[in-house]
Scaffold this motif. Structure first.
Motif: not given
Length: 569
Positions: A8, A12, A40, A56-57, A63, A66, A177, A180
């Motif tokens: 990540w 990023d 996520r 991702p959350n 995010v 993606e 998905d 990502a």
């Protein structure tokens, strides 16, 4: 999880969230890392919404990139002309919204998809309008609507101008998905513009929406608009400029805007929770109305798709109307103005059933949907015919759509329609309260309430338990009909069974012998049971509003208390 975190960090593009994540790594904050990487943010029919932060959350630039990439690939696989039709994008006034919108635009352009991006903040209804006006394959609004300042969101509209419904949500989610796990393409906004993939939407676009609303026959009631006054707040959102201009266009010259809440500010400095339904959120606009002796205190939520209003009472106080009361008033007003045309109106299963009674009285078509405006508008498009055109729909959570300019809730057109209704009533020597009482006297007094009950997380599904133990009575009232949306069946007490034309959902609706109603809906995301109650009281000639309100309140208390006591423990 270490590998996932490292991956990540490498992907990023935002130094702020990279720094945040590195700080969590350096301090070995395992709980915070687990919270951000255990799952996520789920993409559903409402798109994405969550707290801004790293991982991702959370909502962040990666995010968004993606998600936009997944959406773009789904559009290309679904529409042969998706690239040329393009996607319209707008955004609200939250700190990250402009950047998120540009990230989404760049990802779509990298796939060869044309993008129409607003030059400045835009009300959500404007983008929904733009989908059909521009003929795009989809629309995106970067907004967290009325959520607290820490949140942001990514809302998607389909090519019909309505919010997405299944199966598109799961189809887009599957592509996200995949996106990502793949390298992200790179295209700058400058390159996108030079290569013809990016078109900026400026003042002309905003004015097209404005002029389209102004030419809507449904909003053509210009009965002495200068005779009423109203206070207005955008609640630190994006609605003020358009709302004030629309009101002026329609002749409303006595508009008092709350200056401290007029400009877009995603930190919401004067209101802790920018939702007009929350206690205290309307305080400043009510104070503005009181200072100017205005008839109405009106609000849009921060992305201007909802509308709320407090109305001056006979003794000079201001009282909030519920979402159901606004919906009933607008529905009654619009249906009676459109006679003798046959029109179509709708609402949701948890909103007041009074609109159905009003529609039946004037021979209009009526439909009912699951909760959520995505259902109200998508179903309206399916049900309307040449002989029965869609007119109006609402949900009790302050969402209204007037006519067919916007196929989603639109707090701006609702504001204009409510002001026009008030002006017409004033010209007749009546108040909004007089009109509401008249509707109740004609059709009955309808009172609605909601309660949520916390459940044991380890208990078996309550919906299944309720189905296994169907009651014959609730609060000493006989159950005359049970609608089970999970089985799509309506069963009457005499054994008659009918099919229900609604998508399957874990909802039970109990109709009682005194026209009361109980709707039970287990939450899909937390151990909670949501119960919606409605009681109906007939108004006799000698009844005053005070008496009928007291009688209905007592009936409601009795229904809620006894129903909740009867639920399985």
């Amino acid at each position: 999880m270490n590998t996932e975190v490292s991956t990540w960090l490498a992907r990023d593009p935002d130094p702020v969230t990279r720094e945040e994540l590195q700080r969590l790594i350096d301090t070995n904050d395992r709980d915070a890392l687990e919270d951000r990487f255990s799952s996520r943010l789920a993409f559903g029919t409402a798109g994405l919404r969550g707290i801004v932060g790293a991982g991702p959350n959370r909502m962040n630039r990666l995010v968004i990139q993606e998600t936009a990439l997944g959406l773009g690939k789904y559009l290309l696989a679904t529409f042969s002309d998706a690239a040329s039709r393009g996607v319209v994008i707008g955004y609200d006034g939250r700190p990250d919204s402009s950047q998120f919108a540009r990230d989404a635009a760049a990802m779509l352009a990298s796939l060869g998809i044309k993008v129409y991006l607003t030059e400045k903040v835009a009300p959500t209804p404007l983008v929904a309008f733009g989908v059909r006006h521009l003929g795009t394959a989809a629309g995106i609004v970067v907004t967290a609507s009325h959520n607290p300042p820490a949140y942001n969101g990514f809302k998607v509209y389909w090519d019909n101008g309505a919010q997405i419904i299944p199966p598109h949500d799961s189809g887009i989610s599957a592509q996200i998905d995949i996106a990502a796990t793949e390298p992200l393409p790179v295209m700058s906004m400058e390159d996108a513009e030079q290569q013809g993939y990016l078109t900026w939407l400026g003042t002309d676009f905003y004015n097209i929406y404005r002029h389209t609303l102004n030419s809507n026959p449904i909003l053509s009631n210009h009965t002495k608009p200068s005779s009423i006054s109203l206070a207005y707040t955008a609640m630190h959102g994006v609605g003020a400029e358009m709302a004030e201009q629309l009101l002026l266009d329609h002749g409303f010259t006595k508009v008092f805007s709350v200056k401290a809440q007029r400009e877009p500010d995603g930190t919401f400095p004067t209101v802790s929770f920018p939702n007009p339904e929350e206690p205290g959120a309307m305080d400043m606009v009510i104070a503005e109305a009181k200072a100017n002796n205005a008839m109405l205190a009106c609000a849009n939520d921060p992305d201007a798709d909802r509308f709320a209003v407090a109305v001056r009472t006979h003794d000079g106080r201001y009282k909030m109307l519920t979402g159901d009361q606004v919906g009933v008033l607008l529905g009654y007003y619009l249906l009676n103005r459109e006679r003798p045309k046959k029109m179509l109106v709708g609402t949701t299963i948890v909103s007041s059933s009074l609109l159905k009674r009003i529609a039946e009285a004037v021979g209009a078509g009526f439909y009912q949907t699951l909760t959520g405006f995505k259902w109200l508008t998508n179903v309206a498009m399916q049900k309307q015919t040449n002989d029965s055109q869609f007119l109006f729909a609402y949900e009790e959570a302050l969402g209204y759509t007037v006519g067919q300019t916007v196929w989603d809730k639109d707090g701006l057109s609702a504001l204009v329609a409510f002001a026009q209704m008030t002006a017409e009533l004033t010209a007749q020597g009546k108040t909004v309260w007089d009109q509401l009482e008249g509707i109740y006297r004609e059709h009955g007094f309808y009172l609605n309430a909601q309660r949520s009950i916390a459940l044991d997380p380890n208990s078996p599904p309550l919906g299944d338990r309720l189905r296994a133990e169907q009651p014959n009575t609730i609060a000493n009232r006989s159950v005359v009909c049970v609608e089970d949306l999970k089985t799509s069946q309506r069963q009457y007490a005499d054994g008659k069974v009918e099919a229900i034309d609604l998508p399957s959902s874990d909802v039970l609706i109990y109709w009682l012998d005194d026209d009361s109603r109980v709707v039970v809906r287990p939450s899909g995301t937390e151990p909670k049971l949501k119960c919606y109650y409605e009681v109906v009281e007939r108004m006799e000639r000698e009844d005053t509003m005070e008496h009928i309100q007291q009688r209905a309140a007592e009936a409601m208390d009795d229904l809620i208390t006894k129903h909740q006591a009867s639920l399985p423990k």
